[in-house]
Design a protein around this motif. Structure first.
Motif, short mmCIF file in Angstrom:
data_model
loop_
_atom_site.label_atom_id
_atom_site.label_comp_id
_atom_site.label_asym_id
_atom_site.label_seq_id
_atom_site.Cartn_x
_atom_site.Cartn_y
_atom_site.Cartn_z
N ASN A 5 0.84 -1.21 0.00
CA ASN A 5 0.00 0.00 0.00
C ASN A 5 0.87 1.26 0.00
O ASN A 5 0.55 2.23 -0.68
CB ASN A 5 -0.93 0.02 1.21
N HIS A 6 1.95 1.22 0.77
CA HIS A 6 2.86 2.35 0.82
C HIS A 6 3.51 2.58 -0.55
O HIS A 6 3.60 3.72 -1.01
CB HIS A 6 3.92 2.11 1.90
N LEU A 7 3.94 1.51 -1.19
CA LEU A 7 4.52 1.62 -2.53
C LEU A 7 3.52 2.19 -3.52
O LEU A 7 3.86 3.05 -4.34
CB LEU A 7 5.01 0.25 -3.02
N THR A 8 2.30 1.73 -3.45
CA THR A 8 1.25 2.22 -4.35
C THR A 8 1.03 3.72 -4.16
O THR A 8 0.91 4.47 -5.14
CB THR A 8 -0.07 1.45 -4.11
N GLU A 9 1.01 4.15 -2.91
CA GLU A 9 0.83 5.58 -2.63
C GLU A 9 2.01 6.40 -3.13
O GLU A 9 1.84 7.47 -3.71
CB GLU A 9 0.63 5.79 -1.12
N GLU A 11 3.99 5.63 -5.63
CA GLU A 11 3.90 5.64 -7.09
C GLU A 11 2.84 6.63 -7.57
O GLU A 11 3.02 7.32 -8.58
CB GLU A 11 3.60 4.24 -7.62
N ARG A 12 1.73 6.73 -6.85
CA ARG A 12 0.69 7.69 -7.19
C ARG A 12 1.23 9.12 -7.08
O ARG A 12 1.02 9.95 -7.97
CB ARG A 12 -0.53 7.52 -6.27
N ALA A 16 1.77 11.97 -10.03
CA ALA A 16 1.20 13.31 -9.88
C ALA A 16 2.28 14.37 -10.07
O ALA A 16 2.04 15.40 -10.72
CB ALA A 16 0.54 13.45 -8.51
N LEU A 17 3.46 14.13 -9.53
CA LEU A 17 4.56 15.07 -9.72
C LEU A 17 4.97 15.14 -11.18
O LEU A 17 5.27 16.22 -11.70
CB LEU A 17 5.76 14.68 -8.86
N GLU A 18 4.97 14.01 -11.87
CA GLU A 18 5.32 14.00 -13.30
C GLU A 18 4.33 14.86 -14.08
O GLU A 18 4.72 15.64 -14.94
CB GLU A 18 5.33 12.57 -13.84
N ARG A 19 3.05 14.72 -13.77
CA ARG A 19 2.03 15.55 -14.44
C ARG A 19 2.24 17.03 -14.13
O ARG A 19 2.14 17.88 -15.01
CB ARG A 19 0.62 15.12 -14.03
N LYS A 46 11.27 8.49 -6.30
CA LYS A 46 11.79 7.37 -7.10
C LYS A 46 12.81 6.59 -6.30
O LYS A 46 12.79 5.35 -6.29
CB LYS A 46 12.41 7.90 -8.39
N ASP A 47 13.69 7.29 -5.60
CA ASP A 47 14.70 6.62 -4.77
C ASP A 47 14.05 5.82 -3.65
O ASP A 47 14.46 4.70 -3.36
CB ASP A 47 15.68 7.64 -4.19
N GLU A 48 13.04 6.41 -3.01
CA GLU A 48 12.32 5.72 -1.93
C GLU A 48 11.63 4.46 -2.46
O GLU A 48 11.68 3.40 -1.84
CB GLU A 48 11.31 6.68 -1.32
N ILE A 49 10.99 4.58 -3.62
CA ILE A 49 10.31 3.42 -4.24
C ILE A 49 11.33 2.32 -4.53
O ILE A 49 11.11 1.15 -4.21
CB ILE A 49 9.55 3.85 -5.51
#
Length: 60
Positions: A5-9, A11-12, A16-19, A46-49
């Motif tokens: 769940n943490h990874l999914t959040e 990535e979301r 959002a930052l990319e947009r 990205k590093d955290e993911i």
């Protein structure tokens, strides 16, 4: 919060930052300081993911 769940959040938030970066780049009067901050935050996510994924695969 379970790891997946943490990874999914994360990535979301990364998407959002990319947009937001793309929106900023598409504006003729883009703020270079804001753009740099957005890119820095995106890289941190990205590093955290990557770190979490590698620790997850080490556990399995």
């Amino acid at each position: 919060m379970p790891l997946q769940n943490h990874l999914t959040e994360l990535e979301r938030k990364h998407r959002a930052l990319e947009r937001e970066i793309q929106d900023t780049l598409n504006r003729p009067s883009s703020d270079d300081m804001r753009l740099a901050e957005l890119k820095r935050r995106k890289l941190q996510l990205k590093d955290e993911i990557s770190r979490l994924r590698s620790s997850e695969s080490a556990v399995h």
